[in-house]
Design a protein around this motif. Structure first.
Motif, mmCIF file in Angstrom:
data_model
loop_
_atom_site.group_PDB
_atom_site.id
_atom_site.type_symbol
_atom_site.label_atom_id
_atom_site.label_comp_id
_atom_site.label_asym_id
_atom_site.label_seq_id
_atom_site.Cartn_x
_atom_site.Cartn_y
_atom_site.Cartn_z
ATOM 1 N N ILE B 190 0.855 -1.194 0.000
ATOM 2 C CA ILE B 190 0.000 0.000 0.000
ATOM 3 C C ILE B 190 0.893 1.247 0.000
ATOM 4 O O ILE B 190 1.800 1.366 0.836
ATOM 5 N N ASP B 191 0.587 2.148 -0.871
ATOM 6 C CA ASP B 191 1.419 3.350 -1.025
ATOM 7 C C ASP B 191 1.414 4.195 0.248
ATOM 8 O O ASP B 191 0.364 4.416 0.854
ATOM 9 N N ILE B 212 -10.191 1.658 3.803
ATOM 10 C CA ILE B 212 -9.314 2.008 2.678
ATOM 11 C C ILE B 212 -8.325 0.892 2.374
ATOM 12 O O ILE B 212 -8.273 0.376 1.259
ATOM 13 N N VAL B 213 -7.574 0.490 3.404
ATOM 14 C CA VAL B 213 -6.483 -0.451 3.155
ATOM 15 C C VAL B 213 -7.016 -1.839 2.794
ATOM 16 O O VAL B 213 -6.597 -2.422 1.800
ATOM 17 N N ARG B 218 -7.610 -6.434 -1.715
ATOM 18 C CA ARG B 218 -8.474 -7.498 -2.200
ATOM 19 C C ARG B 218 -7.732 -8.666 -2.875
ATOM 20 O O ARG B 218 -7.941 -9.825 -2.508
ATOM 21 N N PRO B 219 -6.812 -8.391 -3.822
ATOM 22 C CA PRO B 219 -6.132 -9.521 -4.481
ATOM 23 C C PRO B 219 -5.351 -10.389 -3.496
ATOM 24 O O PRO B 219 -5.372 -11.614 -3.587
ATOM 25 N N VAL B 220 -4.687 -9.732 -2.539
ATOM 26 C CA VAL B 220 -3.925 -10.498 -1.552
ATOM 27 C C VAL B 220 -4.868 -11.358 -0.721
ATOM 28 O O VAL B 220 -4.592 -12.522 -0.446
ATOM 29 N N ILE B 222 -7.679 -12.575 -1.622
ATOM 30 C CA ILE B 222 -8.183 -13.711 -2.408
ATOM 31 C C ILE B 222 -7.149 -14.827 -2.471
ATOM 32 O O ILE B 222 -7.473 -16.000 -2.249
ATOM 33 N N THR B 223 -5.899 -14.451 -2.714
ATOM 34 C CA THR B 223 -4.837 -15.464 -2.706
ATOM 35 C C THR B 223 -4.814 -16.199 -1.367
ATOM 36 O O THR B 223 -4.787 -17.433 -1.313
ATOM 37 N N THR B 224 -4.846 -15.421 -0.284
ATOM 38 C CA THR B 224 -4.797 -16.013 1.046
ATOM 39 C C THR B 224 -5.975 -16.962 1.261
ATOM 40 O O THR B 224 -5.816 -18.075 1.760
ATOM 41 N N LEU B 225 -7.150 -16.498 0.824
ATOM 42 C CA LEU B 225 -8.362 -17.298 0.995
ATOM 43 C C LEU B 225 -8.227 -18.646 0.290
ATOM 44 O O LEU B 225 -8.568 -19.690 0.849
#
Lengths: 411, 300
Positions: B190-191, B212-213, B218-220, B222-225
């Protein structure tokens, strides 16, 4: 072209190790890995090596449940060993039907197995469509109650002489902080204990009607209800065992933490290893002291079909070595089991083994459940009884209903 | 091949030919082994195969037997309990740990190593370790009792009603570290400017994380899930090492049912039926999700 030469090279790498090895090395797989068992296998290896061949030991750790899938997948996968242990009965039935096992009828007729193997049911279990496919090596019986004399002394009651006295003595044992009946957590122990109660309480006829004829009505009847009542007692008495393996449960009896255990005669090896003496430190009651009948399950060696001729010849030598009188005596004394031939002398046997030999000589024998039921039905029975023994809220009536279903669907 | 390239424009099929050839073995593996094996298993689940596969079809017999087997029902219930709690706890605890790590603390490396360390152990070792810890005679119970609380009882592995939670504790201990690491990597992605902007706007930290964060990660997530979910469905070795399904059948799981019936009971048909049911469960969860996830992206 290239593919063909590649295939040739590949095939060569597979064939080479077999060709290069001395043709009479035979790999034998089994699951005998505890102290006493390993000593017994060493006797077999010694006898086979003496014939000029070489026994390559392929012990697979973990009990039969772990070892059998490995053996089966090696045979069906095209990498057969030269010989392998199974419990005689129906475990290898399909392998034989699929033509993966070797027919031993020639060796058997030459050596007259039909005459020497006692009881005859052992050889019958090896016979499929009139051909003999395995060499039985020992007889193990399940129907034994092992009692700790020290535990009963501590509780201030006499050592029981049968199952009913044992049940009656259990409150006194509990009061002394002793678990009356040790039953380990592995599923086969609970299922085995039930089979033993079945023979002792319902008798031989009912045992056969249920397990051999798969008679649902008998299984649902009043005689079997009595057996479930006894299993209910056993469940109550086994509360607080909290161990998994059978030898840990036997150890509770040896150390006097438990009053007794229903276990096969292989438990004897553990008592011997602990330096205990039958009659003085522990008491054994065949048939739970009610019905002196023993089952004649046990171990047998099967020989997968091999292409190599030299090895096939050595297989024959191994088969006859296993049944030779000297091998039978040396092996069974170490193993604590009974020999498969009636004509050998077991003078060195201890009291409990002698009791077993007596019963065997009288012919009070039954077939084991491994011989009568398929592995599938055995597993379903294990699921039922491990649940029954762990779950106090399951009534004997419910358990009997499920038992009837298993018998009804058994083949 | 080279001759063709000189004579005219290479067709679409021949573009990047070498890389396509290189991927043929993997494609074959995927199609023949995974897909082929799956289809074969489903087909043979309708047979009465015992020790060896036999093409003798018996309709839905195996499935009827499966769903009337108490052990299978217990297995499904256990998987549901284990699955739901593993998902919730490993995500919540993993995210909290990651967020704490992200506060520019000292010795971050050390903590990260400690939290990730259990993941380096196999499930078998994890199961055995926790079997000892939860054993009433040697583990937590005896330690607390020796401190003076003699009536203290904590023996989840020997109590049918709560044994699956004993397995859950071990599973969480093993897996949460990995979740933390994945989410920490996401947080690091995250920037900084977003944090600065949020701070300028006076948004409290927890709100920044929550609104916000987390949506940005979201993509991370989903991978984790996916990683957690696949770990849940295939749970087997942990149970074998810790309880071997006991006491009785109260900590059985579907994967163990499949193995036991295929190999110990020598009943392939029954094992295949059970594994097909597992596949179906996964498909029911995955297909709608994949449709939303990938189907939606094409439209947008």
């Amino acid at each position: 072209m290239k593919i063909r030469s590649m295939a040739a090279i590949l095939a060569a790498t597979v064939v080479l190790p077999f060709a290069a090895a001395n043709a009479t090395d035979l790999e034998v797989t089994h699951w005998w890995t505890s102290g006493g068992e390993a000593a017994a296998v060493a006797e077999l290896a010694k006898a086979f090596d003496a014939t000029g061949n070489k026994w390559v030991d392929g012990a697979i750790a973990g009990s039969g449940g772990t070892a059998r899938p490995i053996m089966v997948s090696r045979i069906t996968g095209g990498d057969p060993m030269a010989a392998t242990q199974f419990n005689h009965g129906r475990q290898a039935e399909e392998l034989v039907e699929a033509g993966l096992m070797r027919d031993l009828t020639d060796v058997a007729t030459k050596e007259n197995w039909k005459e020497i193997i006692k009881p005859a049911s052992l050889l019958d279990s090896c016979t499929i469509d009139g051909k003999i496919y395995c060499a039985p090596v020992n007889i193990h019986s399940w129907q034994w109650l092992w009692l700790s004399n020290a535990a009963f002394e501590k509780a201030g009651v006499a050592v029981p002489k049968n199952w009913d006295e044992f049940v009656a003595a259990s409150p006194a044992l509990e009061k002394a902080g002793i678990v009356p009946l040790a039953v380990g957590g592995q599923p086969w122990q609970a299922a085995g204990a039930f089979d033993v109660l079945m023979v002792a309480i319902a008798g031989k006829d009912n045992f056969y009607k249920v397990f051999k004829d798969k008679d649902e009505e008998v299984a649902a009847g009043a005689d079997i209800a009595k057996v479930f009542k006894a299993a209910d007692d056993a469940r109550r008495m086994s509360k607080g065992t909290n161990v998994q393996d059978w030898n840990q449960a036997t150890n509770m009896v040896i150390t006097g933490k438990a009053g007794g255990q229903i276990m096969g005669d292989w438990a004897q090896g553990e008592f011997a290893l602990a330096g205990q003496v039958a009659g003085k430190d522990y008491t054994c009651l065949p048939g739970l002291g009610v019905n002196e009948i023993i089952s004649t399950g046990g171990d047998a060696f099967y020989f997968p079909l091999l292409k190599d001729e030299e090895k096939s010849k050595a297989q024959e030598v191994l088969a006859s070595t296993l049944l030779a009188p000297a091998t039978q005596v040396a092996f069974n004394l170490k193993k604590g089991s009974l020999p498969v031939r009636g004509d050998v002398d077991l003078a060195a046997a201890n009291d409990c083994m002698k009791k077993g030999l007596d019963i065997l000589a009288k012919g009070n024998v039954i077939e084991g459940t491994d011989q009568l039921l398929s592995a599938d039905s055995q597993k379903q029975k294990e699921d039922l009884f491990s649940e029954f023994f762990a779950n106090a809220s399951m009534t004997p009536e419910d358990a009997q209903k499920r038992f009837v279903d298993i018998i009804a669907s058994a083949e | 091949m080279t001759g063709q390239a000189h004579t005219g424009r290479p067709s679409k099929l021949l573009r990047n030919l070498s890389s396509k050839i290189a991927s043929i073995p993997m494609m074959l593996t995927a199609v023949v082994i995974f897909l082929g094996g799956t289809v074969w298993t489903v087909i043979y689940s309708f047979t009465n195969s015992k020790l060896l596969p036999r093409a003798k079809f018996v309709g839905f017999d195996q499935y009827e037997r499966l769903w009337s087997a108490p052990r299978w029902i217990v297995s499904i219930e256990n998987l549901a309990i284990y699955g739901i709690f593993t998902l919730i706890f490993s995500l919540v605890v993993g995210f909290l740990l990651a967020a704490l790590m992200d506060q520019k603390i000292r010795f971050e490396n050390t903590f990260r190593t400690i939290f990730l360390y259990p993941f380096a152990l196999s499930f078998i070792v994890t199961g055995l370790v926790w079997q000892w810890i939860l054993n009433p005679e040697f583990g937590v119970q005896s330690v607390v009792r020796s401190l003076g609380w003699t009536s203290f009882t904590f023996d989840p592995l020997y109590n049918s009603d709560i044994v699956i939670y004993g397995v859950l504790i071990a599973g969480l201990w093993q897996g949460t570290g990995l979740v933390m690491c994945l989410l920490l990597a996401g947080l690091r992605g995250i920037d900084e400017d977003i944090w600065k902007a949020a701070r300028v706007d006076g948004i409290p930290m927890w709100k920044t994380y929550l609104f916000i964060v987390i949506p940005m990660m979201r993509p991370v997530f989903i991978t984790t899930l996916v990683i957690i979910a696949s770990g849940i469905v295939k749970v087997y070795d942990l149970v074998v090492a810790q309880t071997s399904g006991g006491p009785g059948i109260s900590s059985e799981v579907p994967a163990k049912y499949v193995y036991d019936y295929m190999f110990q009971a020598q009943n392939l048909g029954q094992g295949f039926a059970a594994s097909t049911m597992m596949l179906l469960t996964v498909a029911i969860i995955i297909i709608p999700w994949a449709y939303l996830e990938f189907g939606g992206r094409k439209r947008g």
